[in-house]
Design a protein around this motif. Structure first.
Motif, PDB file in Angstrom:
ATOM      1  N   ALA A 158      42.418  -8.385   1.293  1.00  0.00           N
ATOM      2  CA  ALA A 158      42.652  -6.641   1.428  1.00  0.00           C
ATOM      3  C   ALA A 158      41.832  -6.212   0.231  1.00  0.00           C
ATOM      4  N   ALA A 159      42.934  -6.692  -0.869  1.00  0.00           N
ATOM      5  CA  ALA A 159      43.383  -6.560  -2.216  1.00  0.00           C
ATOM      6  C   ALA A 159      41.878  -6.219  -3.081  1.00  0.00           C
ATOM      7  N   ALA A 160      41.418  -6.886  -2.291  1.00  0.00           N
ATOM      8  CA  ALA A 160      40.000  -7.385  -3.951  1.00  0.00           C
ATOM      9  C   ALA A 160      38.685  -6.169  -3.418  1.00  0.00           C
ATOM     10  N   ALA A 161      38.842  -6.079  -1.640  1.00  0.00           N
ATOM     11  CA  ALA A 161      37.996  -5.117  -0.227  1.00  0.00           C
ATOM     12  C   ALA A 161      38.574  -3.831  -1.106  1.00  0.00           C
TER      13      ALA A 161
ATOM     14  N   LEU B 273      35.151  -1.102  -2.740  1.00  0.00           N
ATOM     15  CA  LEU B 273      34.982  -0.235  -2.279  1.00  0.00           C
ATOM     16  C   LEU B 273      35.788   1.535  -3.436  1.00  0.00           C
ATOM     17  N   ALA B 274      37.068   0.768  -4.069  1.00  0.00           N
ATOM     18  CA  ALA B 274      37.365   2.465  -4.511  1.00  0.00           C
ATOM     19  C   ALA B 274      35.471   1.925  -6.273  1.00  0.00           C
TER      20      ALA B 274
ATOM     21  N   ALA C 250      28.043   0.292  -9.332  1.00  0.00           N
ATOM     22  CA  ALA C 250      26.894   0.476  -8.368  1.00  0.00           C
ATOM     23  C   ALA C 250      26.025  -0.727  -8.248  1.00  0.00           C
ATOM     24  N   GLY C 251      25.313  -1.078  -7.806  1.00  0.00           N
ATOM     25  CA  GLY C 251      23.914  -1.461  -7.971  1.00  0.00           C
ATOM     26  C   GLY C 251      23.993  -2.586  -6.378  1.00  0.00           C
ATOM     27  N   ALA C 252      22.333  -3.109  -6.051  1.00  0.00           N
ATOM     28  CA  ALA C 252      22.182  -4.035  -4.744  1.00  0.00           C
ATOM     29  C   ALA C 252      23.057  -5.203  -5.118  1.00  0.00           C
ATOM     30  N   GLY C 253      24.083  -5.782  -6.328  1.00  0.00           N
ATOM     31  CA  GLY C 253      24.704  -7.050  -5.750  1.00  0.00           C
ATOM     32  C   GLY C 253      25.453  -6.608  -5.912  1.00  0.00           C
ATOM     33  N   TRP C 254      27.113  -5.183  -6.074  1.00  0.00           N
ATOM     34  CA  TRP C 254      28.147  -4.970  -5.758  1.00  0.00           C
ATOM     35  C   TRP C 254      27.725  -4.944  -4.206  1.00  0.00           C
ATOM     36  N   ASP C 255      26.883  -3.725  -4.136  1.00  0.00           N
ATOM     37  CA  ASP C 255      26.987  -3.280  -2.918  1.00  0.00           C
ATOM     38  C   ASP C 255      26.964  -4.774  -1.432  1.00  0.00           C
ATOM     39  N   LEU C 256      26.034  -6.045  -2.057  1.00  0.00           N
ATOM     40  CA  LEU C 256      26.651  -7.383  -1.386  1.00  0.00           C
ATOM     41  C   LEU C 256      27.641  -7.994  -1.493  1.00  0.00           C
ATOM     42  N   ALA C 257      28.282  -8.016  -2.743  1.00  0.00           N
ATOM     43  CA  ALA C 257      29.709  -8.089  -3.049  1.00  0.00           C
ATOM     44  C   ALA C 257      30.523  -7.180  -2.408  1.00  0.00           C
TER      45      ALA C 257
ATOM     46  N   TRP D 168      30.129  -6.039   0.686  1.00  0.00           N
ATOM     47  CA  TRP D 168      29.945  -6.526   2.688  1.00  0.00           C
ATOM     48  C   TRP D 168      30.630  -7.728   2.209  1.00  0.00           C
ATOM     49  N   VAL D 169      30.136  -8.764   1.521  1.00  0.00           N
ATOM     50  CA  VAL D 169      31.526  -9.657   1.709  1.00  0.00           C
ATOM     51  C   VAL D 169      32.658  -9.634   1.824  1.00  0.00           C
ATOM     52  N   VAL D 170      32.828  -9.402   0.492  1.00  0.00           N
ATOM     53  CA  VAL D 170      34.620  -9.134   0.844  1.00  0.00           C
ATOM     54  C   VAL D 170      35.137  -8.674   2.047  1.00  0.00           C
ATOM     55  N   SER D 171      34.621  -7.072   2.189  1.00  0.00           N
ATOM     56  CA  SER D 171      35.132  -6.876   3.370  1.00  0.00           C
ATOM     57  C   SER D 171      35.262  -7.094   4.410  1.00  0.00           C
ATOM     58  N   GLY D 172      34.560  -8.084   4.567  1.00  0.00           N
ATOM     59  CA  GLY D 172      34.335  -8.627   5.891  1.00  0.00           C
ATOM     60  C   GLY D 172      35.143 -10.002   5.785  1.00  0.00           C
ATOM     61  N   THR D 173      35.073 -10.599   4.494  1.00  0.00           N
ATOM     62  CA  THR D 173      36.608 -11.845   4.965  1.00  0.00           C
ATOM     63  C   THR D 173      37.370 -11.359   4.658  1.00  0.00           C
TER      64      THR D 173
END
Length: 587
Positions: free
Chosen positions: A54-57, A61-62, A70-77, A79-84
């Motif tokens: 949660a802290a990493a998410a 997000l911040a 910013a960027g597609a890679g960070w967006d994917l990260a 989503w993955v980290v937030s879901g986890t």
């Protein structure tokens, strides 16, 4: 830590004999607190591990909001980290909620209110005052030879027993003192105080917040693991509880060494503190603990168990311990002098109604060790010791003899002349020793099988018949805490299988066959030779001939059952005047 404690400048230096007790107490207490802190660190690390995704998410997000990540890679990260993080948080919250709310295992006991045992409560409080520790919140009895402190401060435990259970656990934090009920009847008051001293002394370390928190955490994990591992659950429920079981097992493994050392430290501190109270008497009282355990074990396995199997439960088991141990003292020279203690005041005098307490403990013992029903009924009634020979021993023999003849009928065993009017012992002997009997010219069964095959078939038939009768017996009904009884069960089985602690030893088919042949011999001796059923406090059901116990029947019966040799048994029957050809009465 140890260096500081052994500092020669320390006024509590262990090299000073006057301070060894205080030093040992502090050493054990500090070791316990250290291990408690280690357990709590495991809890903190588990919490940290649950919050880390949660802290990493939050960081990702911040970073996205500020435009720095910013960027597609960070967006994917993100989503993955937030879901986890969401999954881990949900699982963590569920596990934490179950660990916090799961009802810990509580030992089934007979609760003693202060009104029912004012002198016992006074003794325990005086003992706690002498030890300078908090007094236990309540006292309960267990039908076993052990004593301990049990934490019942969990809301599920306190709330499960109604007003009476809640009142019995005053304050909500001090543990309950559980005392083995056989101790109250066998031990004298001074001996009981000496034995309880190190147990009561454990309330001191138990009151420390870290120790209490560590114990609650481990007991919660244990309860959560029990929920996940409970048998009979559906596939969906098992899969849903799989993370709970694995996480609880992992955390218990991480805490195992620490909690073991914590309990050792608590025990060491309590033992050292208790040395100031009746230390010399405690050494002698420990001998009585071992003796009480030996007598209790024999009373349960050899006296109570046959009655339980017959649907009867001895209502004065604890009083029977005194008789059993007195008999042991008479027979065993190693126990010389123990019976002379009986002139002193027994600890059961500390109870207002010792008979009622003994009856409640006896019923609880039947539930724990045999799985009997929760209350007396037509098929589960109490029996007094005076009626035991007639109502249990004689009935047991005739029931087993009847079962033996039913199996013989199914196997097509030949009936002798006397069998036309009723079952006889001669029929049993002829079936088991046909070859040996044929050598003497007497007629025997001609079924083409050897004695060994006939014995095995008879043993298998008896085993199957006994198993069918056990399966047809009423299923014990679980009892919840606080069912309105004066002396109630202190533990809720909540559907757990009974018995909890079975004592019935495994019996082979030949063992059962020997028991049934012995029963048939005893029935013949009672009906044709004037013998009588009796009770031996150490060996259980016994045969009395002219008022004297005969303990020499086992050998001749085994010769018949194991070797097919009827000679020793025939000699024994002739000596006793038993007529095997005469019919006997069965139930």
């Amino acid at each position: 830590m140890s260096g500081g404690l052994s500092d020669p400048c320390d006024p509590r230096d262990p090299r000073d004999p006057r301070n060894s007790g205080a030093f040992g107490t502090e050493l054990g207490a500090q070791a316990a607190r250290s291990r408690a802190a280690a357990v709590l660190r495991v809890r903190s690390r588990a919490l940290t591990a649950a919050l880390l995704p949660a802290a990493a998410a939050v960081v990702l997000l911040a970073g996205g909001v500020t435009g720095r990540l910013a960027g597609a890679g960070w967006d994917l990260a993100r989503w993955v980290v937030s879901g986890t993080a969401l999954v881990v948080l949900v699982v963590g919250l569920v596990v934490a909620a179950v660990v916090a709310r799961a009802r810990p295992a509580v030992t089934p006991t007979v609760e003693l209110s202060e009104k029912s045992a004012p002198d016992l409560y006074r003794l325990v409080r005086d003992l706690a005052a002498r030890l300078d520790v908090p007094a236990p919140s309540a006292i309960a009895l267990t039908p076993d030879c052990d004593s301990w402190l049990e934490d019942r401060s969990h809301p599920a435990v306190r709330g499960g027993g109604g007003a009476r259970a809640a009142e019995s656990i005053r304050g909500g934090t001090a543990p309950v003192l559980v005392i083995g009920s056989p101790f109250l009847w066998w031990m004298r008051v001074a001996e009981l105080r000496a034995v309880l001293a190190p147990v009561v002394a454990g309330t001191g370390p138990a009151a420390h917040p870290d120790t209490a928190a560590a114990r609650r955490f481990v007991r919660g994990l244990d309860a959560a693991l029990a929920i996940a591992a409970k048998p009979g659950q559906g596939v969906v429920r098992r899969l849903a509880l799989l993370p709970l079981g694995r996480i609880s097992r992992f955390l218990l493994g991480a805490c195992r060494e620490h909690i073991t050392q914590l309990e050792r430290g608590v025990a060491a501190a309590a033992s050292e503190r208790a040395q100031a109270v009746d230390y010399g008497l405690r050494i002698a009282a420990q001998e009585q603990v071992g003796l009480a355990y030996a007598g209790w074990d024999r009373l349960l396995t050899r006296v109570a168990l046959p009655a339980w199997r017959m649907g009867r439960w001895p209502a004065r088991l604890d009083a029977g311990v005194v008789s059993a141990l007195t008999e042991l003292s008479r027979r065993d020279r190693l126990a010389d002098g123990f019976a002379s203690r009986l002139g002193e005041r027994p600890a059961c005098d500390l109870l207002e109604e010792p008979g009622a307490v003994d009856e409640a403990a006896s019923l609880l013992a039947a539930r724990l060790f045999h799985g009997g029903p929760a209350a007396a009924g037509p098929d589960w009634s109490p029996v007094d010791w005076q009626a035991y020979p007639e109502e249990v021993v004689d009935r047991k023999w005739r029931t087993e003899a009847a079962r033996l003849h039913r199996v013989l009928d199914r196997l097509g065993a030949r009936r002798s002349g006397g069998d036309r009017t009723g079952p006889t012992l001669a029929r049993v002997m002829d079936h088991l020793a046909a070859e040996a009997i044929a050598l003497t010219g007497a007629p025997g069964p001609d079924d083409g099988r050897s004695d060994e095959e006939r014995r095995d078939a008879l043993a298998a038939g008896i085993t199957a018949e006994a198993a069918r009768e056990e399966a047809a017996a009423p299923t014990p009904v679980p009892v919840a805490l606080g069912d309105g009884q004066e002396f109630m069960d202190g533990g809720a089985w909540s559907g757990d299988p009974l018995p909890v602690f079975p004592i019935q030893p495994p019996r082979t088919g030949r063992d059962l066959l020997a028991d049934h042949v012995t029963a048939m011999v005893c029935c013949a001796a009672v009906d044709t030779a004037g013998a009588a059923p009796g009770l031996d406090w150490l060996d259980g059901p016994s045969l009395l001939v002219d008022g004297v116990r005969r303990g020499d029947l086992a050998g001749p019966v085994l010769s018949l059952v194991e070797d097919g040799d009827p000679g020793p048994l025939r000699g024994w029957l002739t000596e006793m005047g038993v007529r095997p050809e005469k019919p006997v009465r069965l139930v």
